[in-house]
Design an enzyme around this catalytic site. Structure first.
Site, PDB file in Angstrom:
ATOM      1  N   ARG A 194     -70.159  -6.956  27.745  1.00 54.61           N
ATOM      2  CA  ARG A 194     -71.494  -6.228  27.894  1.00 54.61           C
ATOM      3  C   ARG A 194     -72.599  -7.080  27.878  1.00 54.61           C
ATOM      4  O   ARG A 194     -73.706  -6.817  28.457  1.00 54.61           O
ATOM      5  CB  ARG A 194     -71.593  -4.944  26.745  1.00 54.61           C
ATOM      6  CG  ARG A 194     -71.697  -5.592  25.602  1.00 54.61           C
ATOM      7  CD  ARG A 194     -71.077  -4.649  24.415  1.00 54.61           C
ATOM      8  NE  ARG A 194     -69.697  -4.409  24.389  1.00 54.61           N
ATOM      9  CZ  ARG A 194     -69.249  -3.505  23.409  1.00 54.61           C
ATOM     10  NH1 ARG A 194     -69.841  -2.675  22.644  1.00 54.61           N
ATOM     11  NH2 ARG A 194     -67.846  -3.136  23.526  1.00 54.61           N
ATOM     12  N   LYS A 209     -60.475 -13.867  18.398  1.00 51.26           N
ATOM     13  CA  LYS A 209     -59.464 -12.986  18.692  1.00 51.26           C
ATOM     14  C   LYS A 209     -58.283 -13.623  17.811  1.00 51.26           C
ATOM     15  O   LYS A 209     -57.765 -14.820  17.593  1.00 51.26           O
ATOM     16  CB  LYS A 209     -59.048 -12.876  19.926  1.00 51.26           C
ATOM     17  CG  LYS A 209     -59.804 -12.072  20.934  1.00 51.26           C
ATOM     18  CD  LYS A 209     -59.502 -11.872  22.359  1.00 51.26           C
ATOM     19  CE  LYS A 209     -60.349 -11.074  22.970  1.00 51.26           C
ATOM     20  NZ  LYS A 209     -60.751  -9.570  22.802  1.00 51.26           N
TER      21      LYS A 209
HETATM   22  N1  BES Z   1     -62.162  -8.690  27.124  1.00 49.05           N
HETATM   23  C1  BES Z   1     -62.288  -7.638  25.967  1.00 49.05           C
HETATM   24  C2  BES Z   1     -61.497  -6.239  26.105  1.00 49.05           C
HETATM   25  C3  BES Z   1     -59.896  -6.610  26.643  1.00 49.05           C
HETATM   26  C4  BES Z   1     -59.090  -6.052  25.602  1.00 49.05           C
HETATM   27  C5  BES Z   1     -59.975  -6.640  27.826  1.00 49.05           C
HETATM   28  C6  BES Z   1     -57.866  -5.874  25.967  1.00 49.05           C
HETATM   29  C7  BES Z   1     -58.270  -6.567  28.284  1.00 49.05           C
HETATM   30  C8  BES Z   1     -57.368  -6.239  27.379  1.00 49.05           C
HETATM   31  C9  BES Z   1     -63.621  -7.501  25.218  1.00 49.05           C
HETATM   32  O1  BES Z   1     -64.406  -8.713  25.555  1.00 49.05           O
HETATM   33  C10 BES Z   1     -63.448  -7.412  23.918  1.00 49.05           C
HETATM   34  O2  BES Z   1     -63.040  -8.380  23.279  1.00 49.05           O
HETATM   35  N2  BES Z   1     -63.896  -6.215  23.551  1.00 49.05           N
HETATM   36  C11 BES Z   1     -63.968  -5.946  22.104  1.00 49.05           C
HETATM   37  C12 BES Z   1     -65.265  -5.285  21.768  1.00 49.05           C
HETATM   38  C13 BES Z   1     -65.446  -4.840  20.283  1.00 49.05           C
HETATM   39  C14 BES Z   1     -65.865  -6.324  19.668  1.00 49.05           C
HETATM   40  C15 BES Z   1     -66.584  -3.876  20.092  1.00 49.05           C
HETATM   41  C16 BES Z   1     -62.620  -4.900  21.782  1.00 49.05           C
HETATM   42  O3  BES Z   1     -62.357  -4.277  22.847  1.00 49.05           O
HETATM   43  O4  BES Z   1     -61.924  -5.090  20.753  1.00 49.05           O
HETATM   44 ZN    ZN Z   2     -64.208 -10.182  24.164  1.00 52.91          ZN
END
Ligand code: BES
Ligand code: ZN
Ligand code: ZN
Length: 515
Positions: free
Chosen positions: A363, A288
């Site tokens: 997921r 990230k």
């Molecule tokens: N933990 C994150 C989602 C999240 C984002 C929670 C902001 C709380 C605040 C999750 O694991 C994630 O990174 N999801 C990705 C999915 C994508 C790669 C398909 C996302 O939302 O960008």
């Molecule tokens: Zn994630």
């Protein structure tokens, strides 16, 4: 906070430093000036009209959420039953809120904020209609996470907060004490979940969550609560390849936590709860950006809710419902052993998954967790997870996305959420979008939606791992609550201070206890 409920009698003493009394706003149509009634009128009389005088002077109209603080100086001669009383808060309930508990919560919350600001430690509140809401709201709104503040700045004294709350009622029905006690348990469970989310990831790791789970004990000799924690080796034996793939990149050992509750007597329903427990989400090798990583300690909010909920269940001991609660706890980190984009992994249900993005890890952990839960043959499965940033794009950060395969279950959860004032909005799970779960090399791809309908994509993916009902081809009824947004409030909410919200503890407990 110590709370108590008491029925008013002739000998009731108002011997606390502060007393809060409420009143309704006069109906517009009546054009009538405010007339004080009930206890407000009595106290006003005892204080020789001081309350009425102040209300008039300040033009106080009992609007919902409004309140005034009346200081009783030494010149005010108090009858003996008010010994020690120094402040009176009068708070408004609006025109008629008898039906709307959330409006009442707002009014009580603003009154409690005023009490806290006035550094009141002991407060007596007269609110006969729903005393449990006063206790619950007082605990929720007085919450703060100060553990790491070393500067007890203006000395501990000036940080006085409400410590003792007594709620007075005119009549006490048979079940009132229990309802009142339960409200306190539920509010404290919410605060426990908040604490766990506030705690940084250097403290809350999978082992910490496992320890918190192990601390959940039913009272006395009851064996209704059981906690088991599976280590990586056992998870491997069970075939949890999706969960373990995520865990590989971290030096912290993963923990698969199972908390079960079995009541004595007849079981009407078995509910499985699954909470996402990624104690830190760096994104893994699909790292990230810094800004997006800043708050990723909150990625275990679902599991924090599980621990709060099961703690409350262990104390309330509801009859008729069996609960299986699951947390697949891990970090998502990018060390040399980490799973890589392009890897193909095998989930516990035997299906293969191409990992195109290691940041869509939630997921994967949930896939094995909900499948494991399915094997326990529950009547329904509810998962809550900080799953997608896309859900925040869709609904903002005060509202959760609610999805699933069973409209009846979704509707019942929606009703509980409304009763508790936790915002949830249903999103569809369109079959058409299942196309984007398809991989060219495996059965599924974990992040295939390419920036479109991301919340649904996450939901649809998890849904694929929900097992079938025993002896049937039908899926187990399942609901998915994406709490990526509302797990953390960026500003003070009506009865939730800025920060970890503890969502969806109250909704789920409302749902479980309404059986
Ligand atoms: N933990 C994150 C989602 C999240 C984002 C929670 C902001 C709380 C605040 C999750 O694991 C994630 O990174 N999801 C990705 C999915 C994508 C790669 C398909 C996302 O939302 O960008
Ligand atoms: Zn994630
Ligand atoms: Zn995540």
């Amino acid at each position: 906070m110590k709370t108590s409920l008491e029925k008013i009698t002739k000998s009731t003493k108002i011997n606390s430093e502060a007393l809060a009394l409420s009143g309704y706003k006069a109906k517009k149509s009546t054009k009538k000036k405010i007339t004080l009634s009930g206890m407000l009128a009595e106290v006003n009389k005892d204080l020789k009209g001081l309350i009425a005088e102040t209300i008039e002077e300040e033009n106080f109209e009992f609007a919902a959420g409004s309140s005034i603080l009346i200081k009783l100086n030494s010149l005010v001669k108090l009858p003996p039953k008010y010994k020690g009383l120094k402040k009176i808060i009068v708070f408004g309930l609006g025109e008629d809120q008898k039906d709307d508990t959330n409006d009442l919560r707002k009014s009580v919350a603003s009154m409690i904020r005023k009490a806290n600001a006035a550094k009141i430690e002991k407060l007596i509140v007269h609110y006969p209609a729903a005393p449990e809401l006063v206790a619950e709201t007082a605990i929720l709104v007085s919450y703060e996470f100060t553990k790491y503040k070393t500067k007890k700045d203006d000395s501990k004294k000036s940080q006085k907060k409400l410590l003792e709350l007594k709620v007075l009622v005119d009549e006490m029905s048979a079940g009132a004490k229990k309802v009142f006690k339960n409200a306190q348990i539920i509010a404290e469970a919410t605060c426990q979940a908040r604490d766990l989310v506030w705690e940084p990831a250097c403290v809350v790791n999978p082992s910490y969550l496992a320890d918190e789970a192990r601390k959940i004990k039913a009272p006395g000799s009851s064996k209704s609560i059981k906690v088991t924690v599976k280590e990586a080796a056992e998870c491997k034996r069970l075939g949890m390849g999706a969960f373990l793939a995520v865990a590989r990149g971290s030096d912290q050992p993963p923990k698969f936590i199972e908390i079960t509750y079995k009541p004595t007597g007849k079981i009407k329903k078995h509910i499985a709860l699954v909470g996402k427990g990624v104690t830190f989400d760096s994104g893994g090798l699909s790292l990230k950006p810094s800004k997006a990583m800043e708050m990723m300690k909150e990625d275990m909010s679902g599991s924090a809710a599980i621990i709060g909920i099961m703690n409350a269940i262990s104390k309330i001991q509801p009859s008729g419902v069996e609960i299986t609660a699951i947390i697949a706890a891990t970090e998502n980190m990018p060390n040399g052993k980490a799973y890589k984009p392009g890897d193909v992994i095998t989930a516990m249900n035997g299906k293969t998954i191409e990992v195109n993005n290691t940041d869509a890890e939630g997921r994967l952990t949930l896939a094995d967790a909900v499948y494991y839960a399915s094997k326990k043959n529950p009547d329904e499965i509810i998962d809550f997870a900080t799953l997608t940033g896309a859900c925040m794009v869709a609904l903002g950060n005060i509202c959760a996305g609610l999805m699933g395969n069973d409209q009846e279950l979704i509707d019942r959860i929606k009703n509980s959420a409304e009763r508790q004032g936790e915002l949830m909005w249903q999103l569809p799970l369109y079959e058409e979008y299942k196309k984007s779960l398809k991989s060219s090399i495996a059965d599924y791809i974990n992040a295939g939606s390419k920036g479109k309908a991301g919340a649904q994509n996450g939901g649809l993916f998890v849904g694929e791992f929900i097992g079938k009902q025993k002896g049937s081809e039908k899926s187990i009824p399942w609901a998915h609550i994406d709490i990526a947004g509302p797990c953390w409030y960026d500003q003070d909410m009506d009865w939730s201070p800025k920060g970890a919200s503890g969502m969806p503890v109250r909704t789920i407990l409302d749902y479980v206890l309404s059986h």
